[in-house]
Design an enzyme around this catalytic site. Sequence first.
Site, mmCIF file in Angstrom:
data_model
loop_
_atom_site.group_PDB
_atom_site.id
_atom_site.type_symbol
_atom_site.label_atom_id
_atom_site.label_comp_id
_atom_site.label_asym_id
_atom_site.label_seq_id
_atom_site.Cartn_x
_atom_site.Cartn_y
_atom_site.Cartn_z
ATOM 1 N N THR B 35 46.419 44.777 37.625
ATOM 2 C CA THR B 35 47.389 45.606 38.340
ATOM 3 C C THR B 35 46.801 46.167 39.635
ATOM 4 O O THR B 35 47.507 46.794 40.417
ATOM 5 C CB THR B 35 47.850 46.790 37.458
ATOM 6 N N HIS B 50 34.468 43.230 38.033
ATOM 7 C CA HIS B 50 35.204 42.963 36.801
ATOM 8 C C HIS B 50 35.352 41.460 36.578
ATOM 9 O O HIS B 50 35.178 40.962 35.474
ATOM 10 C CB HIS B 50 36.588 43.622 36.844
#
Lengths: 170, 170, 170
Positions: B35, B50
């Site tokens: 998101t 990430h």
Amino acid sequence: MGKSILITGGARSGKSAFAERTVLALGQPATYIATAEAHDDEMQERIARHQARRGAEWKTVAAPLALREALERSDGAGPRLIDCLTLWLSNLIHAERDWDEETDALCALLPKLTAPVVFVTNEVGAGIVPGNALAREFRDASGLMNQRVADACDELWLCVAGHPLKVKPQ
Amino acid sequence: MGKSILITGGARSGKSAFAERTVLALGQPATYIATAEAHDDEMQERIARHQARRGAEWKTVAAPLALREALERSDGAGPRLIDCLTLWLSNLIHAERDWDEETDALCALLPKLTAPVVFVTNEVGAGIVPGNALAREFRDASGLMNQRVADACDELWLCVAGHPLKVKPQ
Amino acid sequence: MGKSILITGGARSGKSAFAERTVLALGQPATYIATAEAHDDEMQERIARHQARRGAEWKTVAAPLALREALERSDGAGPRLIDCLTLWLSNLIHAERDWDEETDALCALLPKLTAPVVFVTNEVGAGIVPGNALAREFRDASGLMNQRVADACDELWLCVAGHPLKVKPQ
């Protein structure tokens, strides 16, 4: 190998008092390894309050940066309480030391110690995202350090309003 | 109906790593629904970090706003990880969308999905009350969204220093 | 002696709703002791929202400062919900009352009450250290008050995304 325990929680959640009870239950005499530096009156008053609560069964050692050395030197003479890792991290960052490497070295030391160690640390990441980048960096570093030390420890506890919740082992 | 899990915790409490392990244990291939929008360098660096941690067993999809559409499109092809709802909420608010309605619609979609879903969200309400009204509103919206998604999910976990505590079911 | 329960958690973690369910399960009619003062529109709107959620089975009493008196006066007439201790503390500090003594007196009253009491309070100490001294003092006072009330209560619960975790007794 001495047992290692990490106790975390918010400000004034009873971490230090629970850590002191835990350390004294692990043996005596106990060594209190203080990472705080008395820069200002507010901090000096806080340190004095903490010392007043502890009794004569404690030997106090100051280790604002040289935490590993303090752990090695005090090893074999009863349990140690390190209060707290968050201040140690803050001291490392202010001294422009590599907290990442220091944390790894601290974790690598733990399995080599013979006397128990109880660490106190702080939850600083459950508020709104801080407006300034420095505070965000410190919050990130705190959380990453806490994760690594928790991994290296046998037990992890979360203090809530003075009462401990066991997080690890489940 | 696919299992649905909500994982919450403070910043750097190990939520994403625990969510990734949980998703891979639910099946493969896995879809990572991001998101985040890479508005600035700090965020770009965080996204890259990430992604580097995740391996080739992941397909990555971006859904800063159209989270329901991403869940519907990816349904049936293995478990999904949504990281994270807090950024989704922030994106909705910036886009002047009705987060309240969007949250209800997301919760209503969950029972219709066949593949599992693991949501990551953040605890932002356990610090001192923020000084500005916008931050207070965001903190309120985050907490209300978390409650509703937690109600709609089968499981709720709280991450503390990298270790998960099960909150629901008890 | 009436049962006493402390419910804590971050903002919008579902504390009030859980407290209301808990109180109604302890008996009826129930008394809602509100510590909020409607100083501004934001707070007035919040109070109205809370009142709308509660039904006709509640009697509402305002006690921004005189919490002990409200507990004594309502004793014997069903369970009481105090929402919340954090606002009571804030009111005491603004009125330049001694919150320390007031907290001790509140805790000393609990064993003398015959009807149950459910307190709601807030976690405010798990964010980054606030920049201003007043906020740090309030955060410290909140944590210390929470610890003492938790000690005096039979049960302590932590709300996470609307779901309660039992902290005490373990």
